[in-house]
Structures are given as C-alpha cells and as structure tokens.
Design an enzyme around this catalytic site. Structure first.
Site, mmCIF file in Angstrom:
data_model
loop_
_atom_site.group_PDB
_atom_site.id
_atom_site.type_symbol
_atom_site.label_atom_id
_atom_site.label_comp_id
_atom_site.label_asym_id
_atom_site.label_seq_id
_atom_site.Cartn_x
_atom_site.Cartn_y
_atom_site.Cartn_z
ATOM 1 N N TYR A 1 75.785 9.218 -39.072
ATOM 2 C CA TYR A 1 74.754 9.949 -39.805
ATOM 3 C C TYR A 1 74.609 11.396 -39.355
ATOM 4 O O TYR A 1 74.465 12.285 -40.161
ATOM 5 C CB TYR A 1 73.402 9.236 -39.658
ATOM 6 C CG TYR A 1 73.336 7.952 -40.470
ATOM 7 C CD1 TYR A 1 72.865 7.973 -41.767
ATOM 8 C CD2 TYR A 1 73.794 6.743 -39.944
ATOM 9 C CE1 TYR A 1 72.827 6.820 -42.541
ATOM 10 C CE2 TYR A 1 73.761 5.590 -40.706
ATOM 11 C CZ TYR A 1 73.270 5.629 -42.000
ATOM 12 O OH TYR A 1 73.247 4.490 -42.759
ATOM 13 N N GLU B 1 78.996 3.066 -42.846
ATOM 14 C CA GLU B 1 77.731 3.602 -43.348
ATOM 15 C C GLU B 1 77.733 5.103 -43.157
ATOM 16 O O GLU B 1 78.199 5.609 -42.124
ATOM 17 C CB GLU B 1 76.518 3.082 -42.552
ATOM 18 C CG GLU B 1 75.998 1.762 -42.981
ATOM 19 C CD GLU B 1 74.754 1.350 -42.196
ATOM 20 O OE1 GLU B 1 73.907 2.208 -41.889
ATOM 21 O OE2 GLU B 1 74.653 0.151 -41.886
ATOM 22 N N ASN C 1 79.358 3.623 -38.179
ATOM 23 C CA ASN C 1 78.184 4.090 -38.924
ATOM 24 C C ASN C 1 77.874 5.477 -38.417
ATOM 25 O O ASN C 1 77.612 5.670 -37.221
ATOM 26 C CB ASN C 1 76.968 3.189 -38.668
ATOM 27 C CG ASN C 1 77.042 1.901 -39.454
ATOM 28 O OD1 ASN C 1 77.999 1.654 -40.188
ATOM 29 N ND2 ASN C 1 76.022 1.077 -39.315
ATOM 30 N N HIS D 1 73.065 -8.312 -39.267
ATOM 31 C CA HIS D 1 72.444 -6.992 -39.445
ATOM 32 C C HIS D 1 70.958 -7.134 -39.097
ATOM 33 O O HIS D 1 70.081 -7.001 -39.945
ATOM 34 C CB HIS D 1 72.657 -6.499 -40.879
ATOM 35 C CG HIS D 1 72.507 -5.009 -41.030
ATOM 36 N ND1 HIS D 1 73.495 -4.201 -41.555
ATOM 37 C CD2 HIS D 1 71.485 -4.168 -40.727
ATOM 38 C CE1 HIS D 1 73.080 -2.944 -41.570
ATOM 39 N NE2 HIS D 1 71.861 -2.901 -41.076
ATOM 40 N N GLU E 1 75.781 -2.271 -35.496
ATOM 41 C CA GLU E 1 75.091 -1.368 -34.575
ATOM 42 C C GLU E 1 74.498 -2.042 -33.333
ATOM 43 O O GLU E 1 73.279 -2.205 -33.212
ATOM 44 C CB GLU E 1 73.995 -0.588 -35.316
ATOM 45 C CG GLU E 1 74.531 0.294 -36.416
ATOM 46 C CD GLU E 1 73.516 1.319 -36.917
ATOM 47 O OE1 GLU E 1 72.318 1.171 -36.657
ATOM 48 O OE2 GLU E 1 73.936 2.283 -37.570
ATOM 49 N N ARG F 1 79.773 -3.484 -48.970
ATOM 50 C CA ARG F 1 79.434 -4.062 -47.666
ATOM 51 C C ARG F 1 78.002 -4.566 -47.714
ATOM 52 O O ARG F 1 77.086 -3.807 -48.015
ATOM 53 C CB ARG F 1 79.587 -2.997 -46.571
ATOM 54 C CG ARG F 1 79.092 -3.462 -45.227
ATOM 55 C CD ARG F 1 79.315 -2.436 -44.124
ATOM 56 N NE ARG F 1 78.749 -2.974 -42.904
ATOM 57 C CZ ARG F 1 77.768 -2.395 -42.203
ATOM 58 N NH1 ARG F 1 77.258 -1.226 -42.562
ATOM 59 N NH2 ARG F 1 77.298 -2.978 -41.125
HETATM 60 C C1 NOJ Z 1 71.872 2.175 -39.937
HETATM 61 C C2 NOJ Z 1 71.430 0.775 -40.181
HETATM 62 O O1 NOJ Z 1 72.533 -0.074 -40.105
HETATM 63 C C3 NOJ Z 1 70.706 0.592 -41.501
HETATM 64 O O2 NOJ Z 1 70.141 -0.673 -41.520
HETATM 65 C C4 NOJ Z 1 69.686 1.684 -41.674
HETATM 66 O O3 NOJ Z 1 68.923 1.507 -42.834
HETATM 67 C C5 NOJ Z 1 70.406 3.010 -41.704
HETATM 68 N N1 NOJ Z 1 71.039 3.212 -40.421
HETATM 69 C C6 NOJ Z 1 69.488 4.201 -41.969
HETATM 70 O O4 NOJ Z 1 68.572 4.298 -40.938
#
Ligand code: NOJ
Length: 528
Positions: free
Chosen positions: A330, A398, A328, A141, A186, A96
């Site tokens: 985290y 992500e 995405n 992006h 995002e 991606r």
């Molecule tokens: C999500 C974002 O899409 C990406 O650009 C960023 O580097 C990562 N989070 C980590 O923060």
C-alpha cells in the site's frame, strides 16, 4: 518559439511512445481481492460458528469507529452471483477471496464440517469458473473461530494441527477447481496487531512476547499446510500454495550507514520476521532483530529471549515452504536511526526496533492515516524482494487506495491516480526482471474496513450499505481498471466518457458514467 513547440511536441510523442510500449504480458493475471468477514455477512447463517471478529464487534462495538460490524456487510452470502458479474464486467482474470474458517468448520476443529458452508463456497467458485475467472483462495484472513481463540489461538503451540486439518478440508472440497492457495493473509497484522498490540481482534496486547510467539506458531502452521498440499494434493490437483505478507516500502531517511541499518531493522520488524524464515537461504528469524531482542530481553530480566527459537527441524520445515510470495502493498515510509523517535510500550516490537519514522507531508494522503502515495514504493519493494530472496515468483495480492464516503464518491480521481502510479511501478519491476505474475486490486467493492468500519472505502464498486440489497455501483476507477485490463497498458490520458456497465444476464442495469458525470440508472437486484 517554433523550436520550443517542436521540443514540446517531441516530448509528448516520446512520452506517448513510452507508455504505449509498456505492456503487461498476456498471461499476466489481473484481479481484485476481498476477504470473507469484510464482505460476506451471514455471520450466523445456517450453522456457521462465531469468529473472533463476531465476538469483538458484538461485545465491544466502541472498538469500531462507526460502531458497525460485518454481520451483513455487502451480503455476498446472498449476492455472490452479482459479485461474479462485477468481476466479469471488469474483465478480471482472477479473483482473490477468503474462506471463513468457522463457516465450513463451525467448531474450528474438523469434527464437524458444515454442508451449507461447503455448498456456499462451491457455488461461489463454480460461478467464477463458469466465466473463466481464476479463483485464488486465502485460507485465513483474520477471522479465527472463537472456540480456537478460547484455547489460546495463535499462542497455542498446537495451533498448526488445527490449521492443517482445516486446510485439508479446503483442499479436499475445492482443490479440483482452486489452483492457487494462500495460507495466511498478512502475518504482521495477525500477530503484531492482534497479539502484540491492541488494534485488531483478539486484542491480546501482550506487547513483549505476543508478536514473536504468534509469528513462530503461524509459520509452523503455514509450513504444515503447505507440505500437506505438496504431499497429498498437488500431485493430483496440480496447484500452487503460498503466503501473503504485507510489504510496505521502508527506506532510509538519509544515505548514512546508521539510517540504512535502521531501515533494515524496521523491514525485519515489519515483514522480515515472516518472510526470512520462509524465503531466505538459511531460514529462521532475521539475524539483526533476533540479536537485538535477545540482548534487550536479557537486560529486561527475562530468563530467555522474548523471541522464541526454531529448532533445526522446524527451521528446515519452514524454509522454502512457499511456491510464491504474495505481496500486499500500500504505502512507504522513511526511517531514521536518530530522528522522529516516538515512545512505545517497553518491551514491545516497536521498542525493540527502536527507530524513527517519517512520512513526507507532500506524499498524497488517503482516507486511512497509514496510507499515502509514496513515490515508486511498489517498485522498491518488489525489486528488493527479488534481490534479497533470489527471484521468487511474486503476486501482488492486494494494492489499493481509500477514500472517505463523502469525497470522491464516484469520481474517485485519487484512486485512479494511485492505481496508475502503482501499475507503472509494476511495469518498471517487470522491466527490471522481477518474476511478477499478477496484480489484485483491493478491493472489488467497498467493505468492512476492520476498526474503521465503513468509514474508509476501498472499492472499485461502491456498496450502498444502507440499501436492502446492498446495491453495488462502479466508480470511475472501475472503468479505468477495466480499460487497463483490456489493453494491458496504463494510459495516463484515458478518461471514460460514455460508458455503461451492464450486468447483463437480464437482471439489472448497473450504472452509467458519462462525461465525468455520474448517474445511476434503474436499479434492482433479483437473484434471490
Ligand atoms: C490489508 C488487509 O488484508 C485488508 O483486509 C484490508 O482491508 C486492507 N489492507 C486495507 O486496510
């Protein structure tokens, strides 16, 4: 004693049987992700136009923690073939990446298409396709052409026209090979961080209406680009088009009704604002948050709600406009209706949501203040979306872990632990029936981490930004991820012991990782 040993052995065997039996399906797509501004460099190569990140980093270097920028970054503009060799070495099924809008349309609008920009992405895509790596392309992006920002950017109600035209140029030029399109990466970070606060370009900081107006204009632009694809390209090209939303898990601090409602409001403020209009049955902005903003706006003396409405026609246009949900993911946090409240600007999105947030200190912390290993967070997020939006097709677009350049540079055990935990969540979600089709690790390589510059590293491959050719070297996590992709199993005990990664078309020897010791071999990049 004997009994204890038998019980112990049985526990080990049971454990072993469990992880060995949990396989990712053969057609599950493993990949890695990056974004144009974070890796490409070549900020003004050929006729590329200026983007809002070029403008911000050049005019206000102090905005970035290490005063760096993406002018050169990992220089993928010159090194793209090396990048594809890295993908190949990992055994990726998919990759991606994003297109820099102002590289193919230097003025933002479609009056001029850059031959050099088109040629760059053609070469990049062809190189992936040559090795059977599925390109997954993000159209936006975060690097808006500055010329469009000068006209208001996402606050301009005609934004959708610019975006649809740009999307059409991309479909026309690359759609014969690209079958997976993502319109926006995002929306929360684009709208809340870029327009509703002051943490990302273009730093508009219109805390009262920035987030909400941007959200509406973005969603309409997304829907127009989606329908353009479905109507004019999909019949011939046969691909899919979706959107990627950041979905970190938000759970209630306690089981009380108030905390559960607070968590729901927070989810709406974080990602429901963008997901609900597309994926819910009725469409439109999420009801509870919409009501709160309406009454608060009235109380604050606004003549209309700070959250704009969708007309029926707009609501219908946006509803259902995605072939898949790109997630995405985290981290996670716990939310309280009464505790841990902080003060926020009034009016603002955070004040509107009005809840407290708690991050248990025992959750391991990455190098990024906002990123912790929150137990089962990906599982909770995926199963929640599955239920709430009636089983959408999901890709994790992500997921990753940051470390600072000093600690765990090559032996990145924190990242290994994180990937294993989240991939186990993904397996749990698959077992629970979630229609999860793929997983992209963030990131293939170290890159420009926005406001944090090069101080937070997310790469499976380290990039030596000081070196002339931006040399790349695999970290331990690269070997572990490669093993997971090969075996389709998350082996909790796997330790790469004597592995070498070769970039094997005669150009260079990449690096070796031996017995938990890292050594880098003779090194040169000679593509140019
Ligand atoms: C999500 C974002 O899409 C990406 O650009 C960023 O580097 C990562 N989070 C980590 O923060």
């Amino acid at each position: 004693m004997k009994l204890l040993i038998i019980i112990g052995l049985a526990a080990v065997w049971c454990d072993a049987a469990q992880w060995q039996d949990r396989r990712f399906p053969d057609d599950f797509r493993f990949g890695a992700a990056t974004a144009a501004y974070q890796i490409e460099g070549g900020w003004n190569a050929d006729d590329k136009g200026e983007s809002i990140w070029d403008r911000l980093t050049h005019t206000n270097p102090d905005f970035i923690a290490d005063r760096s920028n993406g002018d050169v970054a990992a220089d993928t503009y010159s090194n793209y073939r090396t990048d594809v060799q890295m993908m190949r070495e990992l055994g990726l099924d998919a990759y991606r990446f994003s297109i820099a809008w102002s590289r193919i349309l230097p003025n933002g609008i479609s009056s001029k298409v850059s031959d050099a920009g088109i040629a760059f992405y053609n070469n990049y895509i062809n190189e992936m396709v040559k090795y059977n790596i599925t390109p997954m392309v993000t159209l936006y992006h975060w690097d808006l052409p500055q010329k469009l920002q000068d006209l208001g950017g996402f606050m301009n109600p005609n934004f959708h026209e610019w975006f649809e035209d740009y999307a059409r140029v991309a479909y026309e030029n690359f759609g014969d090979r690209v079958k997976h399109w993502i319109t926006f990466n995002e929306p929360r970070e684009i709208c809340y961080e870029g327009y509703g606060s002051d943490t990302k370009a273009p730093v508009i900081n219109a805390t009262d209406i920035g987030t909400y107006y941007c959200a509406k204009n973005l969603l309409i632009a997304h829907a127009k680009a989606y329908h353009a694809y479905v109507k004019d390209f999909k019949p011939k090209q046969g691909g899919v088009c979706g959107i990627t939303i950041s979905v970190n898990w938000v759970g209630p601090l306690t089981d009380s009704e108030d905390d559960r409602l607070a968590a729901e409001i927070k989810r709406q403020a974080e990602w429901g604002l963008y997901a609900e209009p597309i994926f819910s049955e009725y469409g439109g902005f999420p009801a509870e948050l919409c009501n709160i903003v309406a009454w608060k706006s009235a109380e604050q003396g606004y003549r209309r709600s700070r959250m704009p409405e969708f007309t029926d026609e707009e609501r219908t246009l946006v509803r259902g406009s995605s072939d898949f949900f790109g997630v995405n993911h985290y981290s996670g946090t716990l939310v309280s209706a009464t505790h841990y409240k902080e003060t926020h600007p009034v009016p603002s999105l955070l004040d509107d949501a009005g809840v407290g947030v708690y991050n248990p200190p025992e959750w391991p912390q990455s190098a990024s203040s906002w990123l912790r290993l929150s137990p089962n967070s990906l599982y909770y997020a995926l199963t929640h979306l599955d239920t709430k939006y009636n089983k959408p097709i999901i890709y994790v677009t992500e997921n990753g872990w940051s470390e600072s350049p000093e600690d765990g540079y090559y032996i990145d055990n924190g990242r290994v632990e994180y990937f294993r935990a989240k991939l186990n969540d993904a397996l749990d979600a698959l077992e629970a029936g979630v229609d999860l089709r793929g997983y992209m690790a963030w990131s293939l390589m170290d890159n420009f981490e926005w406001n944090q510059g090069y101080l937070e590293r997310f790469g499976l491959f380290e990039v030596d930004f000081k070196s002339e050719y931006k040399e790349r070297r695999p970290r331990k996590s690269a070997f572990v991820y490669k093993h997971i992709i090969e075996t389709r199993v998350v082996d909790p005990y796997y330790e790469p012991d004597s592995l070498t990664m070769w970039i094997d078309d005669g150009h260079y020897f990449q690096s070796a990782y031996y017995n938990n010791q890292y050594s880098s071999g003779p090194f040169s990049v000679s593509y140019n």
